[in-house]
Write a protein that holds these residues in place. Structure first.
Motif, mmCIF file in Angstrom:
data_model
loop_
_atom_site.group_PDB
_atom_site.id
_atom_site.type_symbol
_atom_site.label_atom_id
_atom_site.label_comp_id
_atom_site.label_asym_id
_atom_site.label_seq_id
_atom_site.Cartn_x
_atom_site.Cartn_y
_atom_site.Cartn_z
ATOM 1 N N ASP A 290 5.871 6.856 10.384
ATOM 2 C CA ASP A 290 6.757 5.706 10.569
ATOM 3 C C ASP A 290 5.934 4.419 10.558
ATOM 4 O O ASP A 290 4.818 4.371 11.085
ATOM 5 C CB ASP A 290 7.505 5.823 11.896
ATOM 6 N N LYS A 291 6.500 3.417 9.982
ATOM 7 C CA LYS A 291 5.792 2.154 9.857
ATOM 8 C C LYS A 291 5.617 1.513 11.241
ATOM 9 O O LYS A 291 6.587 1.331 11.984
ATOM 10 C CB LYS A 291 6.573 1.210 8.947
ATOM 11 N N ALA B 69 0.825 -1.209 0.000
ATOM 12 C CA ALA B 69 0.000 0.000 0.000
ATOM 13 C C ALA B 69 0.856 1.255 0.000
ATOM 14 O O ALA B 69 0.549 2.243 -0.685
ATOM 15 C CB ALA B 69 -0.923 -0.009 1.222
ATOM 16 N N GLU B 70 1.949 1.199 0.768
ATOM 17 C CA GLU B 70 2.835 2.363 0.813
ATOM 18 C C GLU B 70 3.498 2.583 -0.542
ATOM 19 O O GLU B 70 3.599 3.728 -1.022
ATOM 20 C CB GLU B 70 3.907 2.184 1.887
ATOM 21 N N ALA B 71 3.940 1.510 -1.178
ATOM 22 C CA ALA B 71 4.571 1.640 -2.493
ATOM 23 C C ALA B 71 3.580 2.201 -3.518
ATOM 24 O O ALA B 71 3.929 3.068 -4.336
ATOM 25 C CB ALA B 71 5.108 0.289 -2.958
ATOM 26 N N ALA B 72 2.342 1.707 -3.470
ATOM 27 C CA ALA B 72 1.323 2.190 -4.391
ATOM 28 C C ALA B 72 1.027 3.671 -4.140
ATOM 29 O O ALA B 72 0.853 4.460 -5.094
ATOM 30 C CB ALA B 72 0.047 1.366 -4.249
ATOM 31 N N TRP C 12 -2.384 -5.173 14.102
ATOM 32 C CA TRP C 12 -3.602 -4.376 14.239
ATOM 33 C C TRP C 12 -3.346 -2.892 13.880
ATOM 34 O O TRP C 12 -4.219 -2.216 13.363
ATOM 35 C CB TRP C 12 -4.192 -4.501 15.647
ATOM 36 N N GLU C 13 -2.117 -2.437 14.148
ATOM 37 C CA GLU C 13 -1.754 -1.087 13.741
ATOM 38 C C GLU C 13 -1.499 -1.023 12.226
ATOM 39 O O GLU C 13 -1.856 -0.053 11.557
ATOM 40 C CB GLU C 13 -0.506 -0.618 14.486
#
Length: 397
Positions: free
Chosen positions: A141-142, A62-65, A147-148
């Protein structure tokens, strides 16, 4: 010895004759439960680990997209900045043209069309600025726990949708900027070409304007007629044309003011007559009581100065007596002689202009070739020219 039991028997101890207590046995059921519990714990850990791994992979994807969408939006934003910059340059230049429009050369329809285009350009540029001011969220930050991660992944998906929508809006704005800039350019070019075309009518309406002012108007109109884009250069060219047009009007007013008095109307008739003899030649006139030493006691004086430029032009000086005796044959013949000098700007290669004698023979021969036979045509002052001069001058019109 006798035995109490049959042979081959086995006697048990006496204490074995009472109730028998079996040895303790560990229940098999309890051991099975412990094993299953261990297996369940292992399975739970494996499940959590799988969920963790899946959530991390989902977040990373999702972050890459999202970053891809942000990058695409940034690229489109740069394109829009360039397009809106071009639009603003074009619109500002067109607005400057309108600000300097006196209505002397630009017709109402061209002015209205350009005004609408400028207004649209300003609106589109403002809308583009608003779109470019939009900022997209930064990623945090990842997190570590699944759950997070699930929550943040969902947020990333939502942000990506916003970024994609923003990129589409930026593209639409870019397309609008290009189309609007084209409209402003087309309207502006059409207006400037129309203004340039109107310059000739303005010149014709102010025939008494000074030669150099007429030439400045022509040059400015020619420069404007080459317009293909609307930019600062085009605006400057139009401003120069407007200035030249204003000067034409002021120049004519000054020239007519110089001719004020009882002879003004007749002087203008004489000038119109002279222009009719040499169409296309720029002529300017000055009047005085004495010209070239003549003008009193029924005499007439004239003097002409001409310039072999592109276009050629001339200034004709006439004594007041020419107007006072107008339209006598003498007056017309003298004027024809002076026009013969002026028109030589069109026929410089048709005679030898290296000597004053040849110059005067040419002007006299030209007046004769035009049918002006009174001796004021130059014969009285310079003698009758050779027929070769008259024939040559007849070819200059």
């Amino acid at each position: 010895m006798s035995h109490p039991y049959p042979a081959g028997g086995h006697a048990l101890p006496a204490q074995m004759t009472g109730p028998i207590t079996p040895p303790p046995v560990v229940p098999r059921k309890r051991r099975t439960g412990a094993i299953l519990g261990s297996l369940g714990a292992v399975a739970a850990v494996a499940t959590i680990a799988a969920v963790q791994l899946s959530s991390h992979a989902g977040y990373d994807g999702a972050e890459a997209a999202y970053q891809d969408s942000v990058s695409a939006a940034a690229t489109t934003a740069e394109q829009l900045r360039a397009e809106v910059g071009a639009l603003r340059t074009t619109t500002d230049a067109a607005a400057l043209i309108l600000e300097n429009n006196s209505g002397t050369l630009l017709d109402a329809s061209s002015t209205d069309a350009l005004g609408v285009a400028v207004s649209e350009g300003q609106t589109k540029a403002s809308a583009a600025d608003d779109a470019l001011a939009v900022t997209l969220p930064q990623t945090d930050d990842k997190p570590f726990w699944f759950w997070e991660l699930f929550s943040e992944t969902q947020q990333l998906d939502e942000n990506r949708a916003r970024a994609d929508e923003h990129a589409e809006d930026l593209q639409d704005q870019s397309d609008d900027a290009v189309a609007t800039a084209t409209t402003v350019t087309e309207s502006g070019v059409a207006a400037l070409v129309s203004a340039a075309d109107s310059a000739s009518a303005l010149e014709a309406a102010h025939i008494s304007a000074r030669n150099l002012d007429v030439i400045a108007l022509r040059d400015a109109a020619e420069e404007v007629s080459y317009t293909t884009t609307i930019d600062q250069g085009a605006a400057d060219a139009f401003i120069a044309l407007e200035s030249a047009a204003t000067q034409i009007v002021a120049s004519e007013q000054a020239e007519i003011a110089e001719k004020a008095g009882p002879l003004q109307g007749t002087r203008l008739e004489v000038e119109a007559f002279a222009r009719s003899l040499a169409p296309g030649v720029l002529l300017e006139f000055d009047w005085a009581q004495l010209v070239n030493g003549f003008g009193l006691d029924g005499g007439m004086g004239g003097y002409t100065t001409w310039w072999y430029d592109d276009p050629g032009y001339a200034t004709i000086e006439l004594s007041d007596s020419v107007a006072e005796q107008w339209p006598s044959a003498m007056s017309q013949a003298l004027v024809a002689h002076e026009v013969g000098h002026a028109i030589s700007v069109k026929c410089a290669d048709m005679y030898d202009d290296s000597t004053q004698d040849s110059i005067e023979k040419w002007a006299t021969g030209w007046a004769i070739s035009m049918g002006f036979t009174d001796d004021a045509n130059g014969v009285w002052a310079y003698g009758y020219p050779p027929q070769s001069y008259i024939d040559a001058a007849a070819g200059c019109r």
